[in-house]
Design an enzyme around this catalytic site. Structure first.
Site, PDB file in Angstrom:
ATOM      1  N   HIS A 173     -50.825  15.026-101.766  1.00  0.00           N
ATOM      2  CA  HIS A 173     -51.127  15.448-100.401  1.00  0.00           C
ATOM      3  C   HIS A 173     -52.555  15.087 -99.989  1.00  0.00           C
ATOM      4  O   HIS A 173     -52.791  14.467 -98.952  1.00  0.00           O
ATOM      5  CB  HIS A 173     -50.903  16.961-100.293  1.00  0.00           C
ATOM      6  CG  HIS A 173     -51.293  17.506 -98.976  1.00  0.00           C
ATOM      7  ND1 HIS A 173     -52.508  18.099 -98.755  1.00  0.00           N
ATOM      8  CD2 HIS A 173     -50.649  17.494 -97.790  1.00  0.00           C
ATOM      9  CE1 HIS A 173     -52.577  18.447 -97.499  1.00  0.00           C
ATOM     10  NE2 HIS A 173     -51.457  18.104 -96.891  1.00  0.00           N
ATOM     11  N   CYS A 223     -69.576   1.569 -68.912  1.00  0.00           N
ATOM     12  CA  CYS A 223     -70.713   1.698 -69.812  1.00  0.00           C
ATOM     13  C   CYS A 223     -70.852   3.064 -70.478  1.00  0.00           C
ATOM     14  O   CYS A 223     -71.627   3.238 -71.392  1.00  0.00           O
ATOM     15  CB  CYS A 223     -71.965   1.375 -69.015  1.00  0.00           C
ATOM     16  SG  CYS A 223     -73.392   1.205 -69.999  1.00  0.00           S
TER      17      CYS A 223
END
Ligand code: PEP
Ligand code: MG
Length: 851
Positions: free
Chosen positions: A452, A836
Site C-alpha cells: 500500500h 501570467c
C-alpha cells in the site's frame, strides 16, 4: 427492464463507465481467451440505483444477481452453499478510476460450517479449508459487520502462543477449528448477531457493503486528492475463487510488465508461495522477486511471461497484473494500466513510440502533466559520503529529510505547523493516507514494492522506502532501533527513495537532471503545442534554468524580487520612506547599479529570447518594517529611558510607517500608481534597463526586451508611463549612440483594464493577463487572506468548485480574459497576449482565449 448485471463474457474493455475498470478488464481478458476465473459484474448503475433507493438493493437487481449466480454455477459445475461441491466467490469493488485499497473486498464467500466440510474432503486438505473459513469470517466481519480486526488478531495470537507455535503455517486443522469457534463468539459479542451461515445472505450483505465502501472516509479523501467525481459509484465483481494458499505448488503475486519506478522494459514484480492475494498487497509478509518464480515453477513462469506480453500488446501500455497459481495452474485475476513514476511514464511512452506501438501524440497524452512535478524532485548530493543506517526497498524515488513520526495523525498535525516529517510505520493501510500526504516521505519495515505505502507514495510522487526489515519499530515508546542505534520520535533522518537507503540527520541535496527521453518528449510536445511557454525568473540562475527546461523566454521578471536580498531591503526602505525627492533620488542612485547589473546578467543569459521586465509593483507593506515590532521597540526604549538617539530614530521611522500605512495594501499604492506618484522610481528602472541593454548589445549580443507596466486600470496611466519609459530610452540610446528595439506593454490585472482593453491596446504592444490579481479583483477576495480565512470552507461546502487562485475561474475571470483579448485585438489585430498568474502553470484548460 434495465440491465444491471453482466457476465464476464458479455462485456469488453471500453465499458469502464458501466463495469468499472476492473470489471471491464476482466471481461476483456475473458474475451481474448486468457485464464480468468469466471464471474460477473454488478454495474456502477446498480450502485447508483442502490444509493437512489436510500441504500436498499432494488428487487430487480437482486433477481439479476441470482440469475448471474446461476450462470456462474452452471459454468463452474459448483453451487453456492452446496456442502458436497461448494462454489466460493470473491466480492470486489471496481470503480471507473483505479482506487487501490480504498474500498472493500470479501474473499472465500460461501463458506459456512457445512461447506467447509465439503471443501475439506474435496481438496483433501482440511487444514487449508478451515484456514480459508477463518479468513472469511474475519474479513466478512471486518467489512460487513464492522468488527475490528484487532479482536481476531488478538485471539489468533493467544491460541498460537498457547499451542507453542511461532507462525500460522504451524497451525493444524483442529487448531483452526478452535479459532473459528472463538471468532464466532467475537462476532456475537461485537456485532450483536450470529455470523450468517446462509451464503445468499453473505452475498447480498457483501455486495451492499462494497457499495457502501464507495463512501468511506479513505475513499472520499482519495477521490478528493485524485479529483475523481463522487457521483460515479463503484461496480462489484463476483468471481469464482482460486486459491494461492493450497500448498507449495500454489502462490499469488503482482507484477508490472515494465518497471514502474524507472520504466525499464523488464518484467517487474513479486509473489508469495502458499498465500492469498491480499497477503501481497497488505504487505504483511515480504514477497520474493518475480524472477525466482522461474526456478520455482518454470512452466508457470513461462506462461505468465507470455500472458504479460499478450496483455501489454493488447492494451498498448504497461500493465499491472494480479495472478494466482492454484496447484500449478495460472489464473489472471486482474489487469490494469500500471501506475508509475513520472520518470517511468516518460521512458515507457518514448519506448512504446520507438517500438511502434503508439504514436508520438498518444505518447504525450500518456504522461500526466501533474506527475512531471516528480522530476523536479531533489536528490542527495553524489559527492556526499553516505553513512547508511538502514536499507529497504526503493519503493518511490526522490530524497527527503524530516523528523521521524510514527503516526499518520501526528504527521498531519506537524505538517500543518510547517514541520517536515517522515512517517515511519511497520506497514501502512489506507487509513494512513492523510499521513502519507502530509509527510515528506514514508518508510515501512514490512511489505514490498506493491504494498500500500509503495503504491500510494509513487502515485503522489513522494519518496518512499518499503520492507526495511532491519528497523525494529516500537510504536509504544515511539522509536526504532537498527542494531544499537536508536532513532526517536522527532529525530531528523534523510531517506533516498531511489536506493532505499536511510541516513541519520540532514544531508546536502542537489537538483535533478532531466533524462534524454524527457527532452525528446518535450520536442514532441513543442511540435504539437499552440502556445508559447515562458518562465518566471528574476535572476540569472533562474533564467539559465528556464532555458535548460526549454522555456521560450522570460514572461515575468518581477523587479521587486530583485530587491528581496537582505543587503538591498534597507535601501528599498530608504527609497519608500523618503520624505523628499532628493532623499528618494539618493536611495535610487544606490539601487541603479545593482539593478543594471542584474538586468545585464539576465540579458546575457537569455540573449535572443524575449525577456519581459515588469517595473516595480510592490504592495508596500511587503517592504516596510513591521509596525507592531516598531511600536514595541519604541515603547521599550521609552521605558528604559536610555538610548535617546535610537529612540528618536525609531519614532521617526514609526511616524513614516504610519503615514504609509494602508488599510488594504493589495488594492493600494502599488503597481503603476507608484510610478505615477514617484516617476523617479520608474525612471531609475528604465535607465538601468537601457544601460544594461546597451552594454549587452555592445558585446555583440542580440536582445529582445519587453517592458511591462503593472496594474493599469485606465489607459491614461499607461499612456503617461509609456511616455516616461520612451523618453528615458531615447535619452540613453542617444547618449550611448546605440539603437535598440523594444516593446512596451501592460499587465491586465483589474476588471476595468479588461473591459476597456480596446483603449488600452492603443498604448500597449502586448498584454499579459496577471490572473493572480485579476482573480483577486474580480472576486474581491484578498490574495493574502482568503485562503487562510474562508476559501477552504467554501471549497469543502462546494460553494466554489476549486480554489480560484490555483485553477482559473473560467466563468468569471476567464470571461474577462476573453473580453480583454477580443477588445485588444479589435484595436491591434496582431496584439501579443499571454497569461501570467500562477494559473499559467496549472494544467487546467486556460488557453481558450489565447489562441
Ligand atoms: C498577477 O497578478 O497575476 C501577477 C503575475 O503579478 P503578481 O503575482 O506579482 O502580483
Ligand atoms: Mg499582479
Amino acid at each position: 427492464m434495465n440491465k444491471f448485471v453482466y457476465m464476464f463474457d458479455e462485456g469488453h474493455s471500453k465499458q469502464k463507465e458501466l463495469l468499472g475498470g476492473k470489471g471491464a478488464n476482466l471481461a476483456e481478458m475473458t474475451r481474448i481467451g486468457l485464464p480468468v476465473p469466471y464471474g460477473f459484474t454488478i454495474s456502477t448503475e446498480a450502485c447508483n440505483a442502490y444509493y437512489s433507493a436510500k441504500k436498499e438493493l432494488p428487487t430487480e437487481i437482486e433477481l439479476q444477481i441470482l440469475e448471474a449466480l446461476h450462470s456462474l454455477e452452471e459454468h463452474t459445475g459448483k453451487k453456492l452453499g452446496d456442502p458436497t461441491n461448494p462454489l466460493l466467490v470473491s466480492v470486489r469493488s471496481g470503480a471507473v478510476h483505479s482506487m487501490p485499497g480504498m474500498m472493500d473486498t470479501v474473499l472465500n464467500l460461501g463458506m459456512n460450517d457445512e461447506t467447509v466440510k465439503g471443501m475439506a474432503s474435496l481438496t483433501n486438505n482440511p487444514r487449508f479449508s478451515y484456514d480459508s473459513y477463518r479468513r472469511f469470517i474475519q474479513m466478512f466481519s471486518d467489512v460487513v459487520l464492522k468488527v475490528d480486526g484487532f479482536y481476531f488478531e488478538q485471539l489468533l495470537e493467544e491460541i498460537r502462543e498457547a499451542k507453542g507455535y511461532q507462525t500460522d503455517p504451524e497451525m493444524k486443522a483442529e487448531d483452526w477449528k478452535e479459532v473459528i469457534l472463538g471468532y464466532k463468539e467475537i462476532v456475537k459479542k461485537h456485532a450483536k448477531r450470529n455470523f450468517p451461515e446462509d451464503p445468499f445472505e453473505q452475498l447480498f450483505l457483501s455486495v451492499t457493503a462494497v457499495f457502501d465502501s464507495w463512501n468511506n472516509q479513505r475513499a472520499i479523501v482519495y477521490r478528493r486528492l485524485q479529483k475523481i467525481p463522487g457521483h460515479l459509484g463503484t461496480a462489484v465483481n463476483i468471481q469464482s475463487m482460486v486459491f494461492g494458499n493450497m500448498g507449495n505448488d500454489s502462490g499469488t503475486g503482482v507484477a508490472f510488465t515494465r518497471n514502474p519506478s524507472t520504466g525499464e522494459s523488464k518484467l517487474y514484480g513479486e509473489y508469495l508461495i502458499n498465500a492469498q492475494g491480499e497477503d501481497v498487497v497488505a504487505g504483511i509478509r515480504t514477497p520474493q522477486p518475480i524472477v525466482t518464480l522461474k526456478q520455482e515453477m518454470p512452466n508457470v513462469y513461462e506462461q505468465f511471461v507470455n500472458t504479460c506480453q499478450i496483455l501489454e500488446n493488447h492494451y498498448q501500455d504497461m500493465q499491472d497484473i494480479e495472478f494466482t497459481v492454484e496447484r500449478g495452474d495460472l489464473f489472471i485475476l486482474q489487469t490494469r494500466t500500471g501506475k508509475r513514476t513520472a520518470e517511468a511514464a516518460i521512458r515507457i511512452a518514448v519506448e512504446l513510440v520507438n517500438e511502434q506501438i503508439i504514436s508520438k501524440k498518444e505518447a504525450l497524452l500518456r504522461v500526466d502533466p501533474e506527475q512531471l512535478n516528480q522530476l523536479l524532485h531533489r536528490r542527495i548530493d553524489d559527492s556526499f559520503k553516505r553513512n547508511v543506517l538502514a536499507k529497504g526497498l526503493p519503493a518511490s524515488p526522490g530524497a527527503a529529510t524530516g523528523r521521524v513520526v510514527f503516526d499518520a495523525d501526528e504527521a498531519e498535525r506537524l505538517a500543518k505547523e510547517n514541520q517536515k516529517v517522515i512517517l515511519v510505520r511497520p506497514e501502512t493501510t489506507p487509513d494512513d493516507i492523510h499521513g502519507i500526504v502530509a509527510a515528506e516521505a514514508t518508510v515501512t519495515s514490512r511489505g514490498g514494492m506493491t504494498s500500500h505505502a509503495a503504491v500510494v507514495a509513487r502515485g503522489m510522487g513522494k519518496a518512499c522506502i518499503c520492507g526495511c526489515e532491519v528497523l525494529k519499530i516500537d510504536l509504544k515508546s515511539q522509536q526504532f532501533k537498527v542494531g544499537e542505534t536508536i532513532v526517536r520520535k522527532g529525530d531528523v533522518i534523510t531517506i533516498d527513495g531511489s536506493t532505499g537507503e536511510m541516513m541519520v540527520g540532514d544531508i546536502p541535496m542537489i537538483e535533478p537532471k532531466l533524462s534524454k527521453e524527457f527532452q525528446l518528449l518535450l520536442t514532441w510536445a513543442d511540435a504539437e503545442r499552440k502556445l508559447g511557454v515562458r518562465a518566471n525568473a528574476d535572476n540569472p540562475e533562474d533564467a539559465k534554468k528556464a532555458l535548460d527546461f526549454g522555456a521560450g523566454g522570460i514572461g515575468l521578471c518581477r523587479t521587486e524580487h530583485m530587491f528581496m536580498d537582505s543587503k538591498r531591503i534597507p535601501i528599498v526602505q530608504e527609497m519608500i520612506l523618503a520624505d523628499t525627492f532628493e532623499e528618494r533620488e539618493e536611495a535610487l542612485q544606490k539601487l541603479l547599479p545593482m539593478q543594471q547589473k542584474d538586468f545585464e546578467e539576465i540579458f546575457e543569459v537569455m540573449q535572443e529570447h524575449p525577456v519581459t521586465i515588469r517595473l516595480l509593483d510592490p504592495p508596500l507593506h511587503e517592504f516596510l518594517p513591521n509596525k507592531e515590532e516598531l511600536l514595541v521597540d519604541v515603547t521599550t526604549l521609552q521605558i528604559t529611558e536610555g538610548n535617546t538617539e535610537e529612540l528618536k530614530k525609531k519614532e521617526e521611522l514609526l511616524r513614516k510607517v504610519r503615514l504609509l500605512d494602508e488599510a488594504n495594501p493589495m488594492l493600494g499604492h502599488r503597481g503603476c500608481r507608484l510610478g505615477m506618484s514617484h516617476p523617479e522610481i520608474y525612471m531609475m528602472q528604465a535607465k538601468a534597463i537601457f544601460h544594461a541593454l546597451t552594454n549587452v548589445v555592445e558585446k555583440g549580443m542580440v536582445v529582445k526586451p519587453e517592458i511591462m507596466i503593472p496594474l493599469v486600470g485606465h489607459v491614461n496611466e499607461l499612456k503617461q508611463m509609456r511616455q516616461l519609459v520612451i523618453s528615458i530610452g531615447e535619452q540613453v540610446m542617444e547618449e550611448r549612440g546605440t539603437k535598440i528595439d523594444y516593446l512596451i506593454g501592460t499587465m491586465i490585472e483589474v476588471p476595468r483594464a479588461a473591459l476597456t482593453a480596446d483603449q488600452i491596446a492603443e498604448e500597449a504592444d502586448f498584454f499579459s493577463f496577471g490572473t493572480n490579481d485579476l482573480t483577486q479583483t474580480t472576486f474581491g477576495y484578498s490574495r493574502d487572506d482568503a485562503e487562510g480565512k474562508f476559501l477552504q470552507a467554501y471549497i469543502e461546502n462546494k460553494i466554489l468548485p476549486v480554489n480560484p487562485f490555483a485553477t482559473l475561474d473560467q466563468e468569471g475571470v476567464g470571461k474577462l480574459v476573453e473580453t480583454g483579448v477580443k477588445l485588444g485585438r479589435k484595436t491591434k489585430p496582431a496584439l501579443k497576449t499571454g497569461i501570467c498568474g500562477e494559473h499559467g502553470a496549472n494544467n487546467s484548460p486556460f488557453n481558450f482565449a489565447m489562441k
